[in-house]
Design a protein around this motif. Sequence first.
Motif, PDB file in Angstrom:
ATOM      1  N   ILE A  21      15.665  16.711 -16.125  1.00 13.98           N
ATOM      2  CA  ILE A  21      15.453  16.438 -14.710  1.00 13.98           C
ATOM      3  C   ILE A  21      15.285  14.923 -14.602  1.00 13.98           C
ATOM      4  N   ALA A  22      16.003  14.308 -13.671  1.00 16.83           N
ATOM      5  CA  ALA A  22      15.994  12.852 -13.590  1.00 16.83           C
ATOM      6  C   ALA A  22      15.603  12.401 -12.191  1.00 16.83           C
ATOM      7  N   LEU A  23      14.751  11.400 -12.163  1.00 12.98           N
ATOM      8  CA  LEU A  23      14.268  10.866 -10.891  1.00 12.98           C
ATOM      9  C   LEU A  23      14.451   9.362 -10.849  1.00 12.98           C
ATOM     10  N   ARG A  24      14.472   8.870  -9.643  1.00 12.77           N
ATOM     11  CA  ARG A  24      14.577   7.429  -9.459  1.00 12.77           C
ATOM     12  C   ARG A  24      13.499   7.028  -8.449  1.00 12.77           C
ATOM     13  N   VAL A  66       0.835  -1.199   0.000  1.00 11.89           N
ATOM     14  CA  VAL A  66       0.000   0.000   0.000  1.00 11.89           C
ATOM     15  C   VAL A  66       0.869   1.248   0.000  1.00 11.89           C
ATOM     16  N   SER A  67       2.132   1.041  -0.155  1.00 10.70           N
ATOM     17  CA  SER A  67       3.012   2.213  -0.133  1.00 10.70           C
ATOM     18  C   SER A  67       3.253   2.712  -1.548  1.00 10.70           C
ATOM     19  N   SER A  68       3.262   4.000  -1.675  1.00 17.37           N
ATOM     20  CA  SER A  68       3.485   4.613  -2.980  1.00 17.37           C
ATOM     21  C   SER A  68       4.988   4.641  -3.258  1.00 17.37           C
ATOM     22  N   PRO A  69       5.344   4.850  -4.503  1.00 18.28           N
ATOM     23  CA  PRO A  69       6.776   4.860  -4.834  1.00 18.28           C
ATOM     24  C   PRO A  69       7.511   5.972  -4.093  1.00 18.28           C
ATOM     25  N   LYS A  70       8.704   5.642  -3.684  1.00 18.84           N
ATOM     26  CA  LYS A  70       9.550   6.673  -3.078  1.00 18.84           C
ATOM     27  C   LYS A  70      10.376   7.306  -4.177  1.00 18.84           C
ATOM     28  N   ILE A  71      10.345   8.611  -4.213  1.00 18.23           N
ATOM     29  CA  ILE A  71      11.012   9.341  -5.292  1.00 18.23           C
ATOM     30  C   ILE A  71      12.262  10.008  -4.740  1.00 18.23           C
ATOM     31  N   GLU A  72      13.281   9.961  -5.542  1.00 16.54           N
ATOM     32  CA  GLU A  72      14.483  10.704  -5.177  1.00 16.54           C
ATOM     33  C   GLU A  72      15.215  11.106  -6.460  1.00 16.54           C
ATOM     34  N   PRO A  73      16.050  12.122  -6.368  1.00 16.12           N
ATOM     35  CA  PRO A  73      16.740  12.548  -7.585  1.00 16.12           C
ATOM     36  C   PRO A  73      17.716  11.479  -8.064  1.00 16.12           C
ATOM     37  N   TRP A  74      17.860  11.401  -9.371  1.00 15.35           N
ATOM     38  CA  TRP A  74      18.811  10.458  -9.973  1.00 15.35           C
ATOM     39  C   TRP A  74      19.886  11.291 -10.678  1.00 15.35           C
ATOM     40  N   ILE A  75      20.965  11.453  -9.992  1.00 16.82           N
ATOM     41  CA  ILE A  75      21.997  12.413 -10.419  1.00 16.82           C
ATOM     42  C   ILE A  75      22.519  12.092 -11.814  1.00 16.82           C
ATOM     43  N   GLU A  76      22.717  10.803 -12.086  1.00 13.98           N
ATOM     44  CA  GLU A  76      23.324  10.423 -13.374  1.00 13.98           C
ATOM     45  C   GLU A  76      22.484  10.878 -14.552  1.00 13.98           C
ATOM     46  N   GLY A  77      21.209  11.107 -14.324  1.00 13.57           N
ATOM     47  CA  GLY A  77      20.345  11.454 -15.448  1.00 13.57           C
ATOM     48  C   GLY A  77      20.253  12.941 -15.746  1.00 13.57           C
TER      49      GLY A  77
END
Lengths: 1434, 256
Positions: free
Chosen positions: A1014-1017, A970-981
Amino acid sequence: MKIRVKRFLALAQILLVISLMFVLGFTFSSASVSADEEQVCCEKDNDGNYCNYVPSSKCTGAGVLKASTSCDQTSFCKAGCCAGVNGFCYSNYAKALCEKGYSGSYSNDKNCDSVAECKLGCCIIGTQAAYLTRNRCIQETGKFPDLEVDFRESVNTEQDCLNLARNTEKGCCVTSDRKCKYDAKSECSVQDVVNGTGFYKDTYCSSLTNSCDCAPHKDGDPRATTCLANDDRVFWKDSCGNPEGVVEGINLKSYDKAAVLSDGKCDFNKGTLCGDSNKDGINVCESLDCEGGTGVASNNKLSLHMDNYVSKDGTRGTPLDVINEDGLLNGESWCEFDSSDQQQINRIDFLSTAGRGSKDPVGSRYYRHLCINGQELVEPCKDFREEYCYFNTINVGSNSGKSYTESRCISNQWKPCVNECNTANPQTMDRFTYTEALKKDQQCCLSSKRDCFWNSNKCVPAVSPGFKFWEGEGAEICAKANTQCAATFRCGGWNRIFGCGEEGTKAAGSVGGIVAGAAAGGYTALTLGATAAAAAGPVAIAVVGAALLIGLTSGLQGGWQIISGGECFSQDYLQAANNLCRAVGDCGADYNYLTSYADRDIDSNFTLGTTGFTNTKNVEGEIAEYAIKERDGKLQDTKSVSDRGNVEFTFKDGIPGVLTDPDWKKGEIFYKFNVKGRELGNMFVRALFTGNEVKEQGWLYSAASLSAATAVAGGVVGSIAWGVSGGLAAGVTGASLGLSASPLGYLVTKGLEFIPTQYTKNLGLAAGRNAFESAAKSQFETALPSIKTGALRPAVESSLKEQLGKGVSTKLSDAEILKLAKGEEIAGKIGKEVAGKVSKGAGEQFAKDQAARSFSGYLTGVSAALWLYTAYQLADVFFEDVRQVTISTTCQPWQPPSYKITEETDICERCNSQYNADDEGYVNKDKTPKDVRAFKKCSEYRCKSLGPSCELINKGTTEESCVSINKLDVSSPKIEPWIEGFTLGIKESDIVKNSNGFIIKKQKEIPIYTPFNIALRTDEPSQCKMSMEHSKRYNEMDNVFGNNIFKYFHINTMFYPANRNTTASGILLTGGGHYKLYLRCIDAVGNANENDYVVEFDVSSEPDLTAPTIFGSSLSPPVPNDLVNQTLLAKEVYLMSGANYTDITLFVNEPAECRYSYIPLDFGFMNETNLCKTQFNPPYYECKFIRGVQNLAGIGPAPSGFVSKPGLAQFVYFKCRDHPEASYNGTRNFNKDAYTVVLRGSETLHISRSGPSGTIKTSSAIVDVTLDVQTSGGALLNGKSICKYTTEEINKENLAAMTEFLNTDSSYHTQPWKPSSGAQRFFVGCYDQAGNRAFASISFAVEKDVTPPIIAKVYRDQSFQPPQFTVEINEPGECKDSVESIFNYDAEGNLMNAVGSSGRVFTSTVPNSNVYYIVCRDQFNNTMAPAIVQIAQV
Amino acid sequence: MINAMRKRGQATVFAIIGIVILIIVALFFFLRNEFGFFVAPTSFLSDKAKPIEDNLKGCINQAVSNNLNYFGKQGGDFGPTRYVLYESNNVKYYCTNIPNDEKCLNVMPSLDEMIAALNSKIQDDVNDCVDKSLVESGFGYKIEAGKITINTLASGPSLIVKAHYNVKIFKDENKFSVRDITLSYDAPLEDIYSVAVDIVNAEARVGFFEQLLYMLNKKGQFIINLDKPYPDKIYKIHKKNSNFEFWLAIEGERNI
């Protein structure tokens, strides 16, 4: 009277109720009729596809054939051979597609075998050869105008064809400009040598020093080598690149490590080919093999050298010893699969047509690997194990001695195994029928057309098929492996009296038995006391014997006893039933494929699904539990290992409750039907055996009823015989009869084993002695101490003499006698014989001592005890309770194990071939494979087998992967920046994370107008969306971040409106400043972020040196981005006739103020009053010049001061300047070149003509009319305009409500029309590009007459002299007549004379005739049928 | 003092002369470029045509590189109506399933149709791509522009794209037409189509194609990879030493 009324009302009510019932019944039973649309085979559907099976509404083209049947059943779409399309032949091709789609030549031969155009032959084109059809050869050769077609039908194989190319006549071709080329003669334009030019047969160009400038190759130079397109070998080349013979006389191996031959004589068929793979310029013979033979270093890139190709249990593919013998050669292929249980077993006696025993784990798949040109290809066999891989090894050529491994994915023909080859049914057939049926089943099962495994009486798939178990598929197949096993329980009569094992009754049963035994003993004592009071010994025997027999037996048989079918409660049975279940497909309790890898060590919770197999506890609880509890371990103790067929009866394991971990080895004896001991009463076991192997036998108390009766009979006979004759022999014989067959006899026989042999001999009990002899050494030793040594001495001494061959010189002491009798040195050698003799001697001595005194009395005691016991047994049998209980096993589709996915263990991901966990991954960090599973793509089937929450996402895309979408997640995705992108060099240090997103530091400002990423993971595969507005739910967001594929990494490029390649759905940045981008992501289960994830960044507002760009105006809309330069060209705009101003809106790319002038001036010199300021209206900034609203919200005055008339050309120049804000202190940029609009005048638009008009007369039902309008004047002065029409008077000047003419946008406008009869009125409106408008109307009438004229009157008109034959018709027209015969109105007949002006009266040109043939035609050309008028003679 | 003055004057004169020479040289190149002075008219017109030709060439390269890979992996069809989604491509069915039959119904398109579709797409993309501003008249010359015609051919190991841009450049009485451009690409479409015919014919005849034997018979000139996304088959064909890959799909049948 009242009663009558009431009766009437009552009857009426009854009738009403009945009628209502019918009405309601009819109403509710009238189901609505749904008409499913008919499916048809359509010759060409509305989408343009040929021979599709579509709804009839999609097959409506004019003249298109269709039929409501499959296409193969139609004449127009029947499949056949299609020849002649680009020279190709297509087999099994639809007729319409061939003939109408591609203008091919169709014939009925589906395989094209008999079609001459499709016969293959060798096509020689220069030095090339190809195996083609004749037409294709003609087409290919046609590309070279100088070549003639050389097609050789006699060449039957492609290899022969390719070899022909080698044998083509070759030589050097010299052209007039000294260009020399070594090639085929056919490719040389001058075939004979003339003045040094032409074809020099078999001559290298370098040798023609006078004609060519080509130097020969330098001997031994490895770089002077070349490869030819159609030749395997390495050739020398001259300085012009022409070949000069095969390389010899050099050791190429010393120059290039890739060389496998020292010379250039490569041969593709032997695995070598000319090549230069390392690009060093040296062409050598290179190996095409994937790996050399034994002793050659392994090719680590091959799958079979990866982890897990070999497992601890075997190989997951063709065994390495098969492959490795000669390496992996070019053209070899081998198999790979998931479990060593799937290994192919090539044994002749193996009862499997596919060489396999149906042990495929769920989710497993077969793969075929190929070696071609030194590279490994993987061909997965069809999923769901609809295909399996089979390999074979063949020796190729006696000289080479090499063996090749070949493999193929074979279609798994498993269905007949289950559906057709299991007809034998032991429950409904007698033994003979059953045996015969089994033989037929075996023949059926082992037919070569099927892939089955025969297990002695069950046929199962050799390769168990896979099902879509997650959709419940396969239930029907699985159900065929349901089993039943029957067990029989008995509660003896005495026990029944005291209770059959119900709570607290067992003790009572035992006590009862003992009491009965004691009573019996007492009774016996009394009886014997009356007849032989002095015989104390026999009385004691009778008392004790009867009491013990009955009491002990009743104690042992207390409660319910299992008398057959004990195996039903064994783990072996459950395992076997489950193994049968999982053999028929993805059924039962089983592991998924992952367990067969090194992952076996992982918790079986991840791999074992158990819910597909259940065993119904169809047993009365008390019976089963009591029997199980009491008989724990005893059942197998009572049978020898071989007799019970090695079946382990482990009652402790919750039987018949839970199946333990499935095991192919457990229960194998059931599954393989090779049990040697068996029970007829066990349906399951009986089902496993052929009839001949089944034999009845008693287990424990199995023959109790029958044997008790026999014992009674034997005892009675014996007693009678003894009583009558007093002879021992007869009595003993009778007793033997009884003893040998009864359970009592079993016990007595055991007891007699303790009676000395001499006793038994004297009594004539030979059976007793035999039993004693078979008791062997241990029992003898047990009895030995009780025997006097004197009895042993003669036997021992005699035995020593006989067996050892020497006399006994010294008299042996008693101790020595005993020692010798027990000792290994003698007893071990003489064994049974010595024991027999010893016992014989001892028995004789004992008998001498005892027989005369007490034998008679003892036997009487025994007899009495037997009588009592027999009576007890009779009662036990007559009052017994026997019940049969059945254990049923149910086989259902396999279901994956349920477990909670954690962050650390997402088992689903192990399906992905690119699984990249740190230690257990299938690939290295650089994505190179390290585990054999890297070669196995995940599929929906494999993914689903790993868990109920596993889902294959992004199906059909390159991002396809198996992930867990656990419902508990029931947990939503955790978002964080993806530096390489990120782009623009944004580093981790440039980012500041906060609780709800991150900020790109101000110092790392984004340059304006520069696209950036802008890149996210996300921590799970997700889709993300974005918005510039906060608090929008995921579903409300319109803009996808990146793309809509579920993945871990997301990149979105930010653009500005003027950027090229902007994404249609992306968010556009509008300029410099601080931005907040609000994001939300959603996982595959549907969990989306509750809160916005905010990305903040700054876009620089660096000095703007660019003047505003005017993209276009309301008078001339913006042009596409890539044609922006054209905006600088003047735009011509036409004004309405007489107009003296025009409003205009400019579209600008940034905030600006704009001015205009009528002569080209700099922005600063333009009149300041002619000024507007922009307002933002995405995607542009708009600047408006509108008449009458000046100075309102930045709106400027409209250009004016002219009058629109022909010849006017008023130029208006627009220029803009950025930064209109008053507070701006920097430099403002303005346009140097003006955006120019030329205002051109026009004249009034006129409708000069319109039609049709008047009345249109017609005799046809449908009349085609053309509305036509002619216009003049207008913007271009030539009448060019767009015209519309309507029939509604209310809209006669409403152009928006009118319909455009079919042909318009010119000065002549037409519209076809099919009017009905009567008055027609159309209102027409036209307008030109200046906005001039003109209106008119069209009126006409349509008269239709579709009936021919009728003759109303015929007479001789006497007013003429002579009287004229006259005809009158009912409507105006004309008539013809003839006096000879019926005629054709258009070509024959005489036109009759009209009388008067009505057009209805006509006289004949022949006054006197008896017969007239008349035909008339009206004004609409309706012609009547010929009429014959016979003039009567009066 | 006088000498010094003279020297200063000489320097000034030299500087002026230098500037004048520079102006003349700059003027020379300006006139040469814009008006064709001192240049043969044909050479001048040829120079003016070169950017147009280069632009056209660039557009063709772009159109081909944008489309060819996609075209090949979709079975030679930009918008197939019957296809299977595989690795993000709509791979066209070349043989459709006949229920309860191993064999399939051959529906492969003709080579001409395939090439025509590719040609049409390249034509559209090139039309959108070419820079129209390059065909505007300039100082001293005039340009007449017509249509661009693309003609694509599949010839053995290559794909050949020929472009005709009807542009004429006039200067005085001299006329120059933009040259036709012919470009060749590593896309052995015709050769691969021939392999595709063999594959589909085998599937249509017997429901099976043995790719290994076929590759050996062709002496390894073609590499045929087979994948089986249930229940279909995808054949991936490429020619040795070529990067162009062609995919086609055979429709399969679920047997459960």
